[in-house]
Design a protein around this motif. Structure first.
Motif, short mmCIF file in Angstrom:
data_model
loop_
_atom_site.label_atom_id
_atom_site.label_comp_id
_atom_site.label_asym_id
_atom_site.label_seq_id
_atom_site.Cartn_x
_atom_site.Cartn_y
_atom_site.Cartn_z
N ILE A 243 0.84 -1.20 0.00
CA ILE A 243 0.00 0.00 0.00
C ILE A 243 0.87 1.26 0.00
O ILE A 243 1.94 1.28 0.62
N SER A 244 0.41 2.28 -0.68
CA SER A 244 1.15 3.55 -0.73
C SER A 244 0.89 4.35 0.55
O SER A 244 -0.06 4.09 1.28
N GLN A 245 1.72 5.36 0.77
CA GLN A 245 1.53 6.25 1.93
C GLN A 245 0.19 6.97 1.82
O GLN A 245 -0.51 7.14 2.82
N GLU A 246 -0.19 7.37 0.61
CA GLU A 246 -1.47 8.05 0.41
C GLU A 246 -2.64 7.13 0.76
O GLU A 246 -3.63 7.55 1.37
N GLY A 247 -2.54 5.86 0.37
CA GLY A 247 -3.59 4.89 0.70
C GLY A 247 -3.70 4.66 2.20
O GLY A 247 -4.80 4.56 2.75
N LEU A 248 -2.56 4.60 2.86
CA LEU A 248 -2.53 4.43 4.31
C LEU A 248 -3.17 5.64 5.00
O LEU A 248 -3.99 5.48 5.92
N GLU A 249 -2.85 6.83 4.55
CA GLU A 249 -3.42 8.05 5.14
C GLU A 249 -4.93 8.13 4.89
O GLU A 249 -5.69 8.53 5.78
N GLN A 250 -5.38 7.75 3.71
CA GLN A 250 -6.81 7.80 3.39
C GLN A 250 -7.59 6.85 4.28
O GLN A 250 -8.63 7.20 4.84
N ARG A 251 -7.09 5.64 4.46
CA ARG A 251 -7.78 4.66 5.31
C ARG A 251 -7.77 5.09 6.78
O ARG A 251 -8.73 4.91 7.50
N THR A 252 -6.67 5.69 7.21
CA THR A 252 -6.58 6.19 8.58
C THR A 252 -7.55 7.34 8.80
O THR A 252 -8.21 7.43 9.84
N SER A 253 -7.68 8.21 7.81
CA SER A 253 -8.60 9.34 7.88
C SER A 253 -10.03 8.86 8.14
O SER A 253 -10.73 9.40 9.00
N VAL A 254 -10.44 7.83 7.44
CA VAL A 254 -11.79 7.28 7.63
C VAL A 254 -11.92 6.64 9.01
O VAL A 254 -12.93 6.80 9.68
N ALA A 255 -10.88 5.95 9.46
CA ALA A 255 -10.94 5.25 10.74
C ALA A 255 -11.02 6.19 11.94
O ALA A 255 -11.69 5.89 12.92
N ILE A 256 -10.33 7.33 11.87
CA ILE A 256 -10.30 8.23 13.03
C ILE A 256 -11.20 9.45 12.87
O ILE A 256 -11.34 10.24 13.80
N GLY A 257 -11.79 9.62 11.69
CA GLY A 257 -12.70 10.74 11.49
C GLY A 257 -12.02 12.08 11.37
O GLY A 257 -12.58 13.09 11.79
N ARG A 258 -10.82 12.11 10.85
CA ARG A 258 -10.07 13.36 10.65
C ARG A 258 -9.66 13.44 9.19
O ARG A 258 -9.43 12.43 8.53
N GLN A 259 -9.53 14.65 8.68
CA GLN A 259 -9.10 14.86 7.30
C GLN A 259 -7.64 14.46 7.12
O GLN A 259 -6.83 14.59 8.05
N VAL A 260 -7.31 13.98 5.93
CA VAL A 260 -5.91 13.71 5.59
C VAL A 260 -5.14 15.02 5.74
O VAL A 260 -5.60 16.07 5.31
#
Length: 126
Positions: free
Chosen positions: A28-45
């Motif tokens: 997975i790319s860094q961007e993909g990791l950040e996007q999935r984390t954004s959804v999980a924690i409810g914060r914008q990338v």
């Protein structure tokens, strides 16, 4: 001075081992990791940073997400390895991120109860 040629089977075996070892890393790319984390924690990338990222054999990625206001989350997700992608012709998906807010200073705020609406607040029930 004579030169020795390596047998083709040895070279083929070495290439296969190198391919297998390189196929254990998550893809997975860094961007993909950040996007999935954004959804999980409810914060914008961009409103959080990712640190302490480690990858386990099999594609599990462990990491810490820290927001600008100091909230810290322990997260993990699974990403297809190079070998898994090759064997599935690129059709193996990455998982969603799973994040847990850490207790203590900087912990995430508690979610409001579903039964605590404007009328219950006005009545002093929550």
């Amino acid at each position: 001075m004579t030169s020795r040629k390596l047998p083709r089977t040895f070279l083929g075996s070495a290439a296969l081992i190198a391919l297998a070892l390189s196929g254990c890393a998550a893809t997975i790319s860094q961007e993909g990791l950040e996007q999935r984390t954004s959804v999980a924690i409810g914060r914008q990338v961009g409103a959080f940073t990712i640190a302490n990222k480690t990858t386990e054999t099999g594609g599990r990625i462990n990491y810490t997400a820290k927001t600008g206001d100091g909230v810290t989350y322990q997260c993990y997700m699974y990403s297809a390895t190079g070998f898994q992608k090759a064997m599935s012709f690129g059709q193996t998906p990455n998982s969603d991120a799973i994040c847990t807010p850490m207790v203590g200073k900087g912990a995430a705020p508690a979610a409001a109860s579903a039964s605590c609406n404007a009328l219950n607040k006005a009545a002093g029930r929550c």
